[in-house]
Design a protein around this motif. Structure first.
Motif, PDB file in Angstrom:
ATOM      1  N   GLU A 145       0.831  -1.203   0.000  1.00 27.95           N
ATOM      2  CA  GLU A 145       0.000   0.000   0.000  1.00 27.95           C
ATOM      3  C   GLU A 145       0.868   1.257   0.000  1.00 27.95           C
ATOM      4  OE1 GLU A 145      -3.069  -0.268  -0.486  1.00 27.95           O
ATOM      5  OE2 GLU A 145      -3.683  -2.229   0.288  1.00 27.95           O
ATOM      6  N   HIS A 168      -0.162  -7.828  -6.922  1.00 24.33           N
ATOM      7  CA  HIS A 168      -1.210  -7.957  -5.906  1.00 24.33           C
ATOM      8  C   HIS A 168      -0.666  -8.190  -4.503  1.00 24.33           C
ATOM      9  CE1 HIS A 168      -0.822 -12.389  -5.581  1.00 24.33           C
ATOM     10  NE2 HIS A 168      -0.635 -12.377  -6.877  1.00 24.33           N
ATOM     11  N   ASN A 174      -9.848  -8.522  -2.055  1.00 22.19           N
ATOM     12  CA  ASN A 174      -9.512  -7.520  -3.072  1.00 22.19           C
ATOM     13  C   ASN A 174      -8.003  -7.322  -3.186  1.00 22.19           C
ATOM     14  OD1 ASN A 174     -12.326  -6.911  -3.524  1.00 22.19           O
ATOM     15  ND2 ASN A 174     -12.289  -5.720  -1.625  1.00 22.19           N
ATOM     16  N   SER A 175      -7.290  -8.428  -3.187  1.00 18.20           N
ATOM     17  CA  SER A 175      -5.832  -8.366  -3.178  1.00 18.20           C
ATOM     18  C   SER A 175      -5.259  -7.686  -4.415  1.00 18.20           C
ATOM     19  CB  SER A 175      -5.248  -9.772  -3.049  1.00 18.20           C
ATOM     20  OG  SER A 175      -5.612 -10.571  -4.168  1.00 18.20           O
ATOM     21  N   ASP A 176      -6.020  -7.696  -5.512  1.00 15.97           N
ATOM     22  CA  ASP A 176      -5.513  -7.107  -6.749  1.00 15.97           C
ATOM     23  C   ASP A 176      -6.107  -5.726  -7.033  1.00 15.97           C
ATOM     24  OD1 ASP A 176      -8.066  -7.969  -7.212  1.00 15.97           O
ATOM     25  OD2 ASP A 176      -7.626  -8.988  -9.101  1.00 15.97           O
ATOM     26  N   ALA A 177      -6.671  -5.077  -6.027  1.00 18.27           N
ATOM     27  CA  ALA A 177      -7.239  -3.738  -6.218  1.00 18.27           C
ATOM     28  C   ALA A 177      -6.184  -2.789  -6.768  1.00 18.27           C
ATOM     29  CB  ALA A 177      -7.779  -3.202  -4.894  1.00 18.27           C
ATOM     30  N   LEU A 178      -6.539  -2.027  -7.783  1.00 16.02           N
ATOM     31  CA  LEU A 178      -5.582  -1.132  -8.422  1.00 16.02           C
ATOM     32  C   LEU A 178      -5.288   0.097  -7.574  1.00 16.02           C
ATOM     33  CD1 LEU A 178      -6.839  -1.275 -12.122  1.00 16.02           C
ATOM     34  CD2 LEU A 178      -4.948  -2.537 -11.069  1.00 16.02           C
ATOM     35  N   THR A 180      -4.403   1.974  -4.169  1.00 13.16           N
ATOM     36  CA  THR A 180      -3.846   1.731  -2.837  1.00 13.16           C
ATOM     37  C   THR A 180      -4.676   2.452  -1.794  1.00 13.16           C
ATOM     38  OG1 THR A 180      -2.371   3.641  -2.899  1.00 13.16           O
ATOM     39  CG2 THR A 180      -1.523   1.562  -3.801  1.00 13.16           C
ATOM     40  N   LYS A 181      -4.465   2.101  -0.545  1.00  8.19           N
ATOM     41  CA  LYS A 181      -5.128   2.780   0.562  1.00  8.19           C
ATOM     42  C   LYS A 181      -4.292   3.967   1.027  1.00  8.19           C
ATOM     43  CE  LYS A 181      -7.368  -1.467   2.123  1.00  8.19           C
ATOM     44  NZ  LYS A 181      -7.524  -2.451   3.230  1.00  8.19           N
ATOM     45  N   SER A 197      -4.009   7.903  -1.693  1.00  9.18           N
ATOM     46  CA  SER A 197      -3.980   6.657  -2.447  1.00  9.18           C
ATOM     47  C   SER A 197      -3.593   6.930  -3.892  1.00  9.18           C
ATOM     48  CB  SER A 197      -5.345   5.970  -2.383  1.00  9.18           C
ATOM     49  OG  SER A 197      -6.352   6.827  -2.888  1.00  9.18           O
ATOM     50  N   ALA A 199      -3.352   5.077  -7.986  1.00 10.31           N
ATOM     51  CA  ALA A 199      -3.883   4.011  -8.834  1.00 10.31           C
ATOM     52  C   ALA A 199      -2.776   3.445  -9.708  1.00 10.31           C
ATOM     53  CB  ALA A 199      -5.019   4.537  -9.705  1.00 10.31           C
TER      54      ALA A 199
END
Length: 380
Positions: A145, A168, A174-178, A180-181, A197, A199
């Protein structure tokens, strides 16, 4: 801990072509001798080697006064043949997190930070320790992240560490979410800086040999009778893993733009973390035994590890695949070498059923391989 110094280097063969840091010495290959062993722990794998997708990079480290010679050997190394790297991806991400901190004058590896939605406030130093001591998944996810996939991949490729694609997180929804937090950095216990965050670009499916594996997989309690696809998983072949280890242990072998931009103090911190046993990092030794993340040499035993030998390594274990990337040094004998080895153990060809032969076949093979390479070095 033995400090691993910068060294002046004379190369036996060309090593610095992209990430292909495992070019083959044309003389007799020690791996051929070791893998011809009649030891049943090695023989049971080599008798069915195609079923186990064994790939190995091995580097001899020969020192003379202030110079060093590296001699590289390989067994069935094929960058286009896919295997799942599992937790080995945590190693380069840990180094890049330190590098990212060094781009700011405000933050250090001991600056507290918190990921959006995470109840834990930690530091990069904490997460590095947890990653190497017990291969903590959430520690890796926090650093992922912190960086984002595009930063991770672009920086590694610019250093010549390729082929590679880290896309990922691990063991999280949602391990592959584009996207970040957000990251909240706590400075001087008062001011809080927030890193917004970012992208990453979507990833195309991988087009590699063996990208689909097995004959079936479990999904939601149902057996799907078709091969399991790894097209969108992380990709980190043994040559790239070996390249990262060389850049950490022997930075002067590389041009400055190919090294990790970390201080010598940070480098030594990483090396110490890599060699620290779980109990010495504060973990319960009944659950996290000494060999918990030491597959080579010790993976088939839960007895306490003794002796002067140090193993600086990062392992991966998932989907029936075992991998260990290690630098080995024994101060009592002077033996040192690097080895990166991977294999798969999945006799029934079903993924996600937790029926993998880790303890029966995989760990015995890797432990015996490490011991055999050490013995070969000792004789030579």
């Amino acid at each position: 801990m033995r400090k691993v110094p910068y060294v002046k280097c004379s190369l036996f063969i060309v090593l610095l072509v992209g990430g292909f840091a495992c070019q083959v010495d044309q003389r007799e290959n020690p791996l051929d001798e070791v893998l011809r062993s009649d030891n049943p722990k090695i023989k049971q794998v080599m008798d069915q080697v195609e079923d186990h997708d064994v790939q190995i990079c091995f580097t001899r480290v020969l020192r003379k006064e202030d110079s060093i010679v590296l001699r590289d050997y390989a067994y069935h190394v094929e960058t286009d043949k896919y295997f799942y790297p599992a937790s080995t991806v945590k190693f380069p991400v840990a180094l890049l997190a330190l590098e990212e901190l060094n781009h700011s004058e405000d933050y250090t590896m001991n600056t507290p930070f918190q990921v959006e939605g995470d109840s834990l406030v930690s530091t990069v130093a904490d997460n590095l320790s947890w990653i190497f001591a017990v291969s903590d998944n959430q520690a890796y996810n926090r650093l992922f992240e912190f960086l984002g996939a595009d930063t991770i991949n672009n920086r590694l490729r610019r250093k010549g560490v390729e082929p590679i694609r880290i896309s990922h997180r691990v063991s999280t929804p949602n391990s592959d979410a584009l996207m970040t937090k957000r990251i909240m950095l706590h400075v001087d216990s008062i001011r809080i800086d927030t890193l917004e965050s970012v992208a990453s670009q979507p990833h195309e499916p991988l087009l590699k040999k063996s990208i689909k594996k097995g004959v079936g997989y479990n999904s939601g309690g149902e057996l799907i009778k078709e091969p399991f696809g790894f097209e969108y998983k992380n990709y980190y072949p043994v040559v790239s893993q070996h390249a990262v280890m060389k850049r950490l242990v022997f930075p002067e072998l590389f041009e400055p733009n190919q090294r990790f931009d970390i201080t010598e103090q940070q480098r030594q911190y990483v090396l110490e973390a890599m060699s620290t046993l779980p109990k010495d990092a504060g973990y319960d030794s009944t659950e996290y035994y000494d060999s918990y993340v030491k597959f080579l040499f010790f993976g088939d035993s839960r007895a306490p590890i003794q002796g002067e030998m140090k193993i600086y390594n990062k392992i991966g274990q998932a989907y029936g695949t075992l991998t260990d990337c290690a630098y080995v040094y024994d101060s009592s004998t002077g033996v040192e070498f690097l080895v990166t080895a991977t294999m798969i153990v999945n006799q029934n060809g079903i993924f996600n059923d937790n029926q993998y032969e880790y303890d029966q076949i995989g760990m015995p093979f890797l432990a015996t391989l490490g011991q055999a390479l050490y013995d070969w070095e000792l004789k030579h």
